[in-house]
Design a protein around this motif. Sequence first.
Motif, PDB file in Angstrom:
ATOM      1  N   PHE A   1       0.829  -1.206   0.000  1.00 37.96           N
ATOM      2  CA  PHE A   1       0.000   0.000   0.000  1.00 37.96           C
ATOM      3  C   PHE A   1       0.870   1.267   0.000  1.00 37.96           C
ATOM      4  O   PHE A   1       0.596   2.211  -0.729  1.00 37.96           O
ATOM      5  CB  PHE A   1      -0.944   0.026   1.209  1.00 37.96           C
ATOM      6  CG  PHE A   1      -2.076  -0.951   1.091  1.00 37.96           C
ATOM      7  CD1 PHE A   1      -2.614  -1.281  -0.145  1.00 37.96           C
ATOM      8  CD2 PHE A   1      -2.621  -1.554   2.221  1.00 37.96           C
ATOM      9  CE1 PHE A   1      -3.658  -2.187  -0.261  1.00 37.96           C
ATOM     10  CE2 PHE A   1      -3.655  -2.459   2.112  1.00 37.96           C
ATOM     11  CZ  PHE A   1      -4.178  -2.772   0.873  1.00 37.96           C
ATOM     12  N   VAL A   2       1.924   1.255   0.832  1.00 41.14           N
ATOM     13  CA  VAL A   2       2.819   2.417   0.852  1.00 41.14           C
ATOM     14  C   VAL A   2       3.421   2.621  -0.537  1.00 41.14           C
ATOM     15  O   VAL A   2       3.465   3.736  -1.061  1.00 41.14           O
ATOM     16  CB  VAL A   2       3.928   2.232   1.908  1.00 41.14           C
ATOM     17  CG1 VAL A   2       4.966   3.332   1.776  1.00 41.14           C
ATOM     18  CG2 VAL A   2       3.339   2.237   3.296  1.00 41.14           C
TER      19      VAL A   2
ATOM     20  N   LEU B   1       2.097   1.674  -3.375  1.00 37.96           N
ATOM     21  CA  LEU B   1       1.043   2.189  -4.256  1.00 37.96           C
ATOM     22  C   LEU B   1       0.829   3.685  -4.061  1.00 37.96           C
ATOM     23  O   LEU B   1       0.703   4.439  -5.036  1.00 37.96           O
ATOM     24  CB  LEU B   1      -0.278   1.465  -3.972  1.00 37.96           C
ATOM     25  CG  LEU B   1      -0.525   0.128  -4.657  1.00 37.96           C
ATOM     26  CD1 LEU B   1      -1.927  -0.362  -4.322  1.00 37.96           C
ATOM     27  CD2 LEU B   1      -0.378   0.260  -6.164  1.00 37.96           C
ATOM     28  N   VAL B   2       0.775   4.113  -2.794  1.00 42.85           N
ATOM     29  CA  VAL B   2       0.558   5.539  -2.513  1.00 42.85           C
ATOM     30  C   VAL B   2       1.653   6.362  -3.181  1.00 42.85           C
ATOM     31  O   VAL B   2       1.379   7.322  -3.902  1.00 42.85           O
ATOM     32  CB  VAL B   2       0.532   5.807  -0.985  1.00 42.85           C
ATOM     33  CG1 VAL B   2       0.538   7.310  -0.715  1.00 42.85           C
ATOM     34  CG2 VAL B   2      -0.688   5.172  -0.345  1.00 42.85           C
TER      35      VAL B   2
ATOM     36  N   PHE C   1       1.345   6.286  -7.089  1.00 41.23           N
ATOM     37  CA  PHE C   1       0.239   7.025  -7.694  1.00 41.23           C
ATOM     38  C   PHE C   1       0.341   8.526  -7.484  1.00 41.23           C
ATOM     39  O   PHE C   1       0.022   9.310  -8.381  1.00 41.23           O
ATOM     40  CB  PHE C   1      -1.111   6.483  -7.201  1.00 41.23           C
ATOM     41  CG  PHE C   1      -1.585   5.341  -8.051  1.00 41.23           C
ATOM     42  CD1 PHE C   1      -2.412   5.560  -9.131  1.00 41.23           C
ATOM     43  CD2 PHE C   1      -1.153   4.055  -7.792  1.00 41.23           C
ATOM     44  CE1 PHE C   1      -2.820   4.517  -9.937  1.00 41.23           C
ATOM     45  CE2 PHE C   1      -1.553   3.006  -8.591  1.00 41.23           C
ATOM     46  CZ  PHE C   1      -2.389   3.237  -9.670  1.00 41.23           C
ATOM     47  N   ILE C   2       0.824   8.940  -6.303  1.00 38.72           N
ATOM     48  CA  ILE C   2       0.987  10.383  -6.083  1.00 38.72           C
ATOM     49  C   ILE C   2       2.102  10.908  -7.001  1.00 38.72           C
ATOM     50  O   ILE C   2       1.974  11.940  -7.648  1.00 38.72           O
ATOM     51  CB  ILE C   2       1.325  10.683  -4.609  1.00 38.72           C
ATOM     52  CG1 ILE C   2       0.234  10.158  -3.678  1.00 38.72           C
ATOM     53  CG2 ILE C   2       1.563  12.171  -4.402  1.00 38.72           C
ATOM     54  CD1 ILE C   2      -0.963  11.012  -3.541  1.00 38.72           C
TER      55      ILE C   2
ATOM     56  N   SER D   1       1.114  10.939 -10.712  1.00 36.91           N
ATOM     57  CA  SER D   1       0.131  11.976 -11.026  1.00 36.91           C
ATOM     58  C   SER D   1       0.741  13.363 -10.989  1.00 36.91           C
ATOM     59  O   SER D   1       0.195  14.295 -11.581  1.00 36.91           O
ATOM     60  CB  SER D   1      -1.040  11.931 -10.047  1.00 36.91           C
ATOM     61  OG  SER D   1      -1.606  10.653 -10.023  1.00 36.91           O
TER      62      SER D   1
ATOM     63  N   ARG E   1      -4.591  19.872 -12.268  1.00 34.57           N
ATOM     64  CA  ARG E   1      -4.769  18.799 -11.302  1.00 34.57           C
ATOM     65  C   ARG E   1      -3.426  18.206 -10.892  1.00 34.57           C
ATOM     66  O   ARG E   1      -3.178  17.938  -9.715  1.00 34.57           O
ATOM     67  CB  ARG E   1      -5.674  17.717 -11.907  1.00 34.57           C
ATOM     68  CG  ARG E   1      -5.830  16.520 -11.009  1.00 34.57           C
ATOM     69  CD  ARG E   1      -7.000  15.666 -11.408  1.00 34.57           C
ATOM     70  NE  ARG E   1      -8.267  16.294 -11.034  1.00 34.57           N
ATOM     71  CZ  ARG E   1      -9.464  15.736 -11.238  1.00 34.57           C
ATOM     72  NH1 ARG E   1      -9.542  14.552 -11.816  1.00 34.57           N
ATOM     73  NH2 ARG E   1     -10.563  16.336 -10.873  1.00 34.57           N
TER      74      ARG E   1
ATOM     75  N   PHE F   1      -1.540  17.540  -7.274  1.00 37.01           N
ATOM     76  CA  PHE F   1      -0.902  16.300  -6.825  1.00 37.01           C
ATOM     77  C   PHE F   1       0.544  16.559  -6.389  1.00 37.01           C
ATOM     78  O   PHE F   1       1.032  15.911  -5.462  1.00 37.01           O
ATOM     79  CB  PHE F   1      -0.952  15.236  -7.919  1.00 37.01           C
ATOM     80  CG  PHE F   1      -2.189  14.400  -7.868  1.00 37.01           C
ATOM     81  CD1 PHE F   1      -2.254  13.280  -7.044  1.00 37.01           C
ATOM     82  CD2 PHE F   1      -3.293  14.715  -8.631  1.00 37.01           C
ATOM     83  CE1 PHE F   1      -3.396  12.516  -6.982  1.00 37.01           C
ATOM     84  CE2 PHE F   1      -4.451  13.952  -8.575  1.00 37.01           C
ATOM     85  CZ  PHE F   1      -4.499  12.847  -7.746  1.00 37.01           C
TER      86      PHE F   1
ATOM     87  N   GLY G   1       0.489  17.373  -2.967  1.00 42.91           N
ATOM     88  CA  GLY G   1       0.335  16.145  -2.195  1.00 42.91           C
ATOM     89  C   GLY G   1       1.673  15.441  -2.019  1.00 42.91           C
ATOM     90  O   GLY G   1       1.980  14.910  -0.952  1.00 42.91           O
TER      91      GLY G   1
ATOM     92  N   LEU H   1       3.560  14.330   1.331  1.00 42.90           N
ATOM     93  CA  LEU H   1       4.029  12.948   1.511  1.00 42.90           C
ATOM     94  C   LEU H   1       5.493  12.935   1.950  1.00 42.90           C
ATOM     95  O   LEU H   1       5.858  12.233   2.900  1.00 42.90           O
ATOM     96  CB  LEU H   1       3.864  12.204   0.184  1.00 42.90           C
ATOM     97  CG  LEU H   1       4.239  10.737   0.122  1.00 42.90           C
ATOM     98  CD1 LEU H   1       3.187   9.912   0.833  1.00 42.90           C
ATOM     99  CD2 LEU H   1       4.352  10.263  -1.313  1.00 42.90           C
TER     100      LEU H   1
END
Lengths: 284, 329
Positions: free
Chosen positions: B62-63, B65-66, B69-70, B73, B297, B301, B304, B308
């Motif tokens: 999951f980490v 993936l995060v 994807f961030i 993007s 957009r 990101f 973001g 992160l």
Amino acid sequence: MNPKRADRIATVVFWSLSMTTLAALLVIIVRILSKGLLKALNPFFVFGKPEALKAGGGVLPMVVSTLYITVLTVVIAFPIALATAIYLAEYTRRESRLTRVIRLCIDTLASLPSIVFGLFGMSLFVIFLGWGYSLVAGAATLAVLSLPVIARSAEESIRSVPDTYREASYSLGASKWTTIRQVVLPSAFPGVITGTILAIGRIIGESAAVIYTAGLFVRKIPLNPLRTGAPLSAYIWYAQAEARIPDFRSVVDGGAALLLIIVLLVNFVARKLASYYREKKIAG
Amino acid sequence: MHRRSGRLFGENRLGAPDPHLFLYDLREMGISRSVRLSRIVKTPDNFVKCALFICSSLTVFFVFLVIVFILSSSVPALKELGFKNVFFSTKWSPNVSAPLKGNYGILAFLNGTILTTIGALILGAPLGVGTAVFIDEYAPVWLKGLVFRGVEIIAGIPSVVIGWFGLTLLVPMIAEITNTSGYGMFAASLVLALMVVPTITTLSFEALQAVPEDIHDASVALGATRWQTVSRVLLPASLRGIAAAVILGMCRAIGETMAVQMVIGNARQLTFNPLTRTSTLTTRIVTDMGESHGVFRSALFAQGLVLLIFSAVLIIIVRAALKGRALSQ
């Protein structure tokens, strides 16, 4: 300065600091409830349909969305979190490099801002997987967010089960998995459940992670999890920021009070459950 | 003889696993009813261990993936606008119909995030640490539980509720006293201070509790006053833990979104005046995300991504402060 005098000053300072904290809490709760309690207890508001342009709308679809998304989130996150907790607590007595990596990832995930989860959920679930703004996308995002919270508390309660229980089970010839299933998990169960309920409180209050994954506003009660939802917390933000209803102040007042009551109730149940089991353990 | 831990039976004389022998031994011992044997044989320990391991490595996945994807993007913004135009420009004037024609400099919001966080810590850290010391040292027994429970309740209040409280009470109050709009970094810092108190208090309290009772008693026995004990024994001994608590509070302040969005005023300007409207990274993302697409957009990101990186760096510092010990919250 004379040490006695310094001590007296320090005492006053510490008392006033902590009383400021308590006073702030009191002011928030009194303010929110005094403004919105009547609205929040009004059945026409709680069980009413929301309005897009007129005054007098309710929040039933939002309450249902919140419940729906919470259940979905727990269904996704709980099994993974529990498995992670069991693995970390029972199978890794000696810390290997691998388990250190897992722990680092849990800590990282737990400290990420919820808006980052929102961005992540939006780009993965909403856009990349094409789920659109939907309850499932919101729940999947919240599941990743709450996974480390549930896993940590579950691991702590599993670790707090005394080793003598395990040894007794092994001495009866049970295998490791049988021991975990029949001995460790049942005695860790209250702690695991308490931790999960506390996480549910957080899921219900979460808004930044759901507004761009689950949605902000719906007219009808969402039954299909693939459709757009509007969790109460997200709707509160939407109503005060962008909605075109003339009575948005009273809607937000009522919604905030309702949300506060639900979250406080959930936390209260978790604490009560914890202390109930603790007393039972001491008594029995 | 080779023996796997936790498994006392179920091996034949050569040391190889033998499920039948296992069954037989258990029945001999008369515990066949309490333990469902068929299940045991069907799910051998190694299989279970494997399955649990896969589940727990999902966290790592999951980490991953995060981050992926961030990062992916935000690449378009960094590529098409240039690193410099995003991170070192204060000009944010998005163009909704033709995203590439807009300006997307995030420096003003970075400034907002850093200043509100500092403000939140100046107000919130003394409150949080002070409350923790109070619970640990000063509070009468009946008050300890009450204050601690109160702090836990603050932690549970949803951020939109705190934001609405700030918007309807704090902002008008500030407006009245200072004769401004009331929106701005000061209001945001006030709201954030409240939200970092629970994190700082619970973790500092834990650190204070970890100080051995003997040291405390020794100090008191030497005739030290309470304040001398606190300032020269307890606080120095728990310094690392308290530092970690404050840093985690900082993490919370940097990432908080909705409450800040409601009170900061959401202007796009760079300002050092705590009483004028501005934005933070998080609030800009929420405010603009709805109407954004394309590079616009992607620039959101990129903000973001900054968040992160901030929280990853802070968590590594915290773990170093705690000497690699895992956090428990």
